[in-house]
Design a protein around this motif. Sequence first.
Motif, PDB file in Angstrom:
ATOM      1  N   ASP A  97       0.903  -1.342   0.175  1.00  0.00           N
ATOM      2  CA  ASP A  97      -0.193   0.101  -0.013  1.00  0.00           C
ATOM      3  C   ASP A  97       0.883   1.449   0.060  1.00  0.00           C
ATOM      4  OD1 ASP A  97      -2.449  -1.649  -0.033  1.00  0.00           O
ATOM      5  OD2 ASP A  97      -2.643  -1.467   2.369  1.00  0.00           O
ATOM      6  N   GLN A 101       0.646   3.826  -2.980  1.00  0.00           N
ATOM      7  CA  GLN A 101       0.537   5.384  -2.841  1.00  0.00           C
ATOM      8  C   GLN A 101       1.700   6.398  -3.039  1.00  0.00           C
ATOM      9  OE1 GLN A 101      -0.044   5.850   1.874  1.00  0.00           O
ATOM     10  NE2 GLN A 101      -1.941   4.790   0.938  1.00  0.00           N
ATOM     11  N   GLU A 104       1.257   6.960  -6.931  1.00  0.00           N
ATOM     12  CA  GLU A 104       0.457   8.034  -7.207  1.00  0.00           C
ATOM     13  C   GLU A 104       1.001   9.287  -7.474  1.00  0.00           C
ATOM     14  OE1 GLU A 104      -2.468   8.405  -4.740  1.00  0.00           O
ATOM     15  OE2 GLU A 104      -3.340   5.474  -4.641  1.00  0.00           O
ATOM     16  N   THR A 106       1.091  13.656  -7.509  1.00  0.00           N
ATOM     17  CA  THR A 106       0.468  14.268  -6.544  1.00  0.00           C
ATOM     18  C   THR A 106      -0.087  15.320  -8.001  1.00  0.00           C
ATOM     19  OG1 THR A 106       2.992  15.324  -7.181  1.00  0.00           O
ATOM     20  CG2 THR A 106       1.973  13.890  -5.416  1.00  0.00           C
TER      21      THR A 106
END
Length: 107
Positions: A97, A101, A104, A106
């Motif tokens: 996870d 994250q 990803e 921004t």
Amino acid sequence: MKILVAAAAGMSTSLMVRKMEEYMTANGLVGVVDAVSVAEAKERIRECDVVLVAPQVRFELAGLHQIAEPLRIPVGGIPAPIFAGMKGEEAVRLAQDLIAQAAEPTS
């Protein structure tokens, strides 16, 4: 996936690493999990995809974040119930996870 588990280095950390490796092997996940001291984690942070911090050294999170953030390497604390219960699957999922994250974009 290369996971560093930063800890005070002890028997419990070795057992957690073994549980994480067992889960990864059983589920066809390719990777390496290393238990290291916080000092060693700071030196080796460039070699990993994610750093998980054991509860007993949670106070080191901020320092590890400072080093890892410019490198876009995620750092997260292992919750005490996961560590105490030696829940390797949950620790690996936490690592996955954190990596997802960090990947990803921004805005």
